[in-house]
Design a protein around this motif. Structure first.
Motif: not given
Length: 316
Positions: A228-233, A283-291
Motif C-alpha cells: 500500500s502507498g502512503y496518503s498525503d496525510e 513515489r512515496d520516498a520522493r513525496a516524503l522528501m518534498g514534505a
C-alpha cells in the motif's frame, strides 16, 4: 542529504532497487538493468542493500555499487538472515566475520548503518541479545579486524582492510511483541544501537523509542504490507515525526516501550520505503522528501516522472 541548522542529516530512500515491476514505471523502459542503481541514486540519496540478507556478496560488487552512485550517497547494509534467522544470534563468531569480510568495507565513505532484522519467532532474551549487540564493530578498523577472522570459504573473495577509520552504526528491527519492554530499550541505549521504527500495517510492533544518536525508519506499508502507498496525510505525519527526531525531540504521540530518552542533541535520520510490490516505494520516498523540503538531486533524470501501479511480485 539535508543539513539542518542543528547539523543533523535526513536521508530518505528505498529498500532495494532491482524489481521487475519498476521497469517501465519507475525506470525508463529502455534503461539497461545494470544502470538501475545509478538511476535510482539520482532520485533518492540512500538505498538499503537487501541482497546481503540472502547471501554473502563479493568485494567487487560493493566497489561497483560505490562507483555507480554520486558523491554523498549512502548505503544501508542488511545483515545476513543466516545470522539472525538460521543461527538466531548464537554461535555467530565466524559468520559475522565472514559478513564483514565479504566486501562491505569497499563502500568506503558511502557505508551507512547496518540493519539487523530479527525474525518474528525470536522473543526478547537478554542472554541472547546483549552478547550480539556487544559483538557489533563500532568503527571500520574494528570491522576489518573482525573480518580477518573469516572462515576458509572466504579465501580469495574477502576484503579485510579499510581505507580509513570511520564510525559504524547499527540498527535492530524487531518483530516479536516481547521486545516492547523497558529492558530491551535500555540494552539498546547501553550499546548505542538504534531501534528501527517499522510500519508494517499492524502486523508487527511499531515502536518509536530513541536509543542511539540516529533514528532508523522502515515504512513497509500502513494498510497492506509491502504494497500500500502512503496518503498525503500519512506522508505529512511521518515528516512531522522525522523532523522531531532530527531535532533530538520525541515526536508527539510516540509509541514508546521504555522511558522517554534524556534530552540529546540532534539525530541523523535514515528512512526507507519497502512498499515495493506496486511500485509505491520510489513515489512515496520522493513525496516524503518534498514534505520535508529536502532538495531533490539536481542531476535527477526523469524528474517528475509519473509512477503507475505495478503488478504484485513474489517476496521472501
Amino acid at each position: 542529504m539535508a543539513e539542518h541548522p542543528q547539523r543533523s542529516a535526513i536521508r530518505i530512500g528505498i529498500s532495494g532497487w532491482r524489481y521487475a515491476p519498476w521497469r517501465g514505471r519507475f525506470y525508463p523502459k529502455d534503461l539497461p538493468q545494470d544502470k538501475e542503481l545509478a538511476y535510482a541514486s539520482h532520485q533518492v540519496c540512500t538505498v538499503e542493500i537487501n541482497g546481503t540478507f540472502y547471501s554473502l556478496q563479493r568485494p567487487e560488487f560493493f566497489a561497483h555499487w560505490r562507483d555507480e552512485t554520486p558523491g554523498g550517497f549512502v548505503f544501508a547494509v542488511k545483515g545476513p538472515r543466516f545470522i539472525t534467522h538460521t543461527l538466531r544470534l548464537r554461535n555467530i563468531d565466524e559468520p559475522l566475520a565472514n559478513f564483514f569480510a565479504s566486501g562491505v568495507l569497499a563502500l568506503h565513505e558511502k557505508l551507512g548503518p547496518f540493519l539487523w532484522q530479527l525474525p518474528p519467532t525470536l522473543p526478547w532474551d537478554a542472554a541472547r541479545i546483549e552478547p550480539f549487540l556487544q559483538m557489533l564493530p563500532r568503527d571500520t578498523e574494528a570491522a576489518a579486524a573482525l573480518a580477518r577472522r573469516h572462515g576458509r570459504r572466504m579465501a580469495g573473495r574477502s576484503l579485510t582492510e579499510t581505507d580509513a577509520r570511520r564510525p559504524l552504526r547499527h540498527a535492530v528491527e524487531i518483530r516479536h511483541p516481547s521486545f516492547a519492554c523497558p529492558a530491551f530499550i535500555a540494552a539498546l541505549r547501553r550499546h548505542g544501537v538504534a531501534l528501527v521504527t517499522a510500519d508494517t500495517a499492524g502486523k508487527w510492533p511499531l515502536l518509536e523509542d530513541a536509543t542511539a544518536d540516529f533514528a532508523y525508519v522502515r515504512l513497509h506499508g500502513d494498510k497492506a504490507l509491502y504494497s500500500s502507498g502512503y496518503s498525503d496525510e500519512a506522508i505529512a505525519d511521518w515528516a512531522r515525526r522525522i523532523g522531531a527526531w532530527s531535532r533530538g525531540a520525541t515526536p508527539r504521540g510516540a509509541r514508546l516501550a521504555g522511558p522517554r530518552p534524556r534530552a540529546t542533541g540532534p539525530r541523523d535520520v535514515y528512512c526507507y520505503f519497502d512498499n515495493d510490490i506496486k511500485v509505491m516505494a520510489p513515489r512515496d520516498a520522493r513525496a516524503l522528501m518534498g514534505a520535508l523540503r529536502l532538495p531533490m538531486h539536481p542531476e535527477a533524470p526523469g524528474e517528475g516522472m509519473p509512477i503507475a501501479d505495478g503488478q504484485p511480485v513474489e517476496r521472501e
